[in-house]
Design an enzyme around this catalytic site. Structure first.
Site, PDB file in Angstrom:
ATOM      1  N   ARG A  50      14.456  12.474 -12.123  1.00 46.70           N
ATOM      2  CA  ARG A  50      14.412  12.366 -10.661  1.00 46.70           C
ATOM      3  C   ARG A  50      14.317  13.760 -10.052  1.00 46.70           C
ATOM      4  NH1 ARG A  50      18.882  12.321  -8.379  1.00 46.70           N
ATOM      5  NH2 ARG A  50      19.856  10.683  -9.607  1.00 46.70           N
ATOM      6  N   TYR A  73      -1.120   5.773  12.189  1.00 47.21           N
ATOM      7  CA  TYR A  73      -1.099   4.784  11.112  1.00 47.21           C
ATOM      8  C   TYR A  73       0.031   3.780  11.375  1.00 47.21           C
ATOM      9  CZ  TYR A  73      -0.444   2.807   6.490  1.00 47.21           C
ATOM     10  OH  TYR A  73      -0.300   1.932   5.436  1.00 47.21           O
ATOM     11  N   ASP A 124      -0.208  14.756   9.284  1.00 48.02           N
ATOM     12  CA  ASP A 124      -0.680  13.779   8.293  1.00 48.02           C
ATOM     13  C   ASP A 124      -2.157  14.075   8.052  1.00 48.02           C
ATOM     14  OD1 ASP A 124      -1.723  11.542   6.987  1.00 48.02           O
ATOM     15  OD2 ASP A 124      -0.375  10.132   7.996  1.00 48.02           O
TER      16      ASP A 124
END
Ligand SMILES: *Cc1c(COP(=O)(O)O)cnc(C)c1O
Length: 379
Positions: free
Chosen positions: A46, A98, A170
């Protein structure tokens, strides 16, 4: 190193174990230690994994950042950015956004006491009107999905810097082949790597890249503490995708231009949304901050009705009706009922996402077949 070399070599080393040219898929959760803490930089997957790290270095390299982070999806990457915030903080975001980002902001983070302003940003000075002492983040998507509006990253970054606010962009639609937000003053660049970076419609993944090391540390802490990482197999696939990003994007741009021009001349078409047209309201900014206009196009057919839009989509054969974008294959979509269904109808229509709007992700097939397909579907 030039961009077209960075996609292949940026941030990459041959594998130290056997010299493998491609980073091996390190399908392991953990790493042997000789004594507690005696390891080779890897403890638990992780926190770090060599395949994921190779990909994260590639993200940093192609975005001209110093640090990259990979997540299990684009939304997981956005979620990590939002966790930089605290209750009462305010975010100024693009209104033409989005749908999944809008849902994450309004249905999850709003309940955690974060306030969002969804505004038109085509005029960057509009942003300043919403800044107050609680403003911590400006969230920009450009070109916007699905209306293809363009936001001036440099002008927005000047405002963000003046008020000491983080600017995140983005960059999913443009990719770093067309636009490099960190160089234009953004602090964070985000990707749904599911789209053009992966490029083959076979992996869901998200990415962040930053320049500032303090911001990198904070985001790495969140990535490790919240745990929304991606696996080594997927990391390998996206790394492979990035190696051909520049050649794919070149063809996406060529085909996108041809399709946009074809649609604009077609007697049955009402309006075509593509930033490459000189008549596009933000064409000048697009031209100055992008190296091309990409393969994303939206349009409405004359008569402006839902049934006609659905009929066109259903009749397309080479374009597949599907969610997503940015793969080698051409896709069609109906934003009002698909990607943007989570935005209320009144809000949606205010920004132009009407029921007659069709969105195309123009792939890299032979352009003659794409035009012929549109021709028969419009007939
Ligand atoms: C798809 C997409 C996202 C979300 O990414 P996922 O990988 O689907 O989670 C965010 N922003 C844009 C512009 C997208 O197209």
């Amino acid at each position: 190193m030039k961009f077209n070399t960075k996609t292949i070599h940026g941030g990459q080393e041959h594998d130290p174990a056997y010299g493998a040219v491609m980073p091996p898929i390190y399908q392991t959760t953990t790493y042997a230690q000789t004594t507690p803490g005696g390891h080779k930089g890897y403890e638990y997957s992780r926190s770090h994994n060599p395949t994921r790290n190779a990909l994260e270095n590639a993200f940093a390299s192609i975005e001209n950042g110093t640090y990259g982070l990979a997540f299990g999806s684009g939304l997981a990457a956005i979620d990590a950015v939002m966790k930089l915030l605290k209750p009462h903080d305010e975010v100024i975001s693009t209104n033409d956004l989005y749908g999944g980002s809008f849902r994450l902001f309004t249905k999850i983070f709003q309940d955690f006491g974060i306030k969002f302003h969804f505004i038109g940003m085509q005029d960057a000075s509009n942003v300043e009107k919403y800044i107050n002492k609680n403003t911590k983040l400006i969230w920009v998507e450009t070109p916007t999905n699905p209306m293809m509006n363009i936001i001036d990253i440099k002008a927005t970054s000047d405002i963000a810097k003046k008020h000491n606010v983080i600017l995140a962009v983005d960059n999913t639609f443009a990719t770093p082949y067309l636009q490099q937000p960190l160089d234009l003053g953004a602090d964070i660049v985000m990707h749904s790597a599911t789209k053009y970076l992966g490029g083959h419609s076979d992996v869901v993944m998200g990415a962040l890249a930053v320049k500032d090391t303090d911001l990198a540390d904070r985001l790495y802490f969140i990535q490790n503490a919240s745990g929304a990482i991606c696996g080594p197999q997927d990391s390998f696939l996206v790394l492979r995708g990035i190696k051909t990003l520049h050649v794919r994007m070149q063809r996406h741009c060529e085909n996108g231009k041809a399709v946009a021009k074809y649609l604009q001349k077609h007697p049955k078409i009402e309006k075509v949304y593509w930033p490459g047209f000189e008549s596009h309201p933000n064409h000048d900014i697009a031209k100055s901050q992008m190296n091309g206009f990409g393969g994303m196009i939206s349009f409405t057919a004359k008569g402006n009705n839902y049934e006609r839009a659905i009929k066109i989509i259903e009749n397309l054969r080479v374009f597949t009706l599907a969610e997503s974008l940015g793969g080698v294959e051409s896709l069609s979509g109906h934003p009002a009922s698909m990607t943007h269904a989570s935005i209320p109808k009144v809000e949606r229509e205010k920004i132009g996402v009407v029921d007659s709007l069709v969105r195309l992700s123009v792939g890299i097939e032979d352009i003659d077949d794409l035009i012929a397909d549109l021709e028969q579907a419009l007939k």
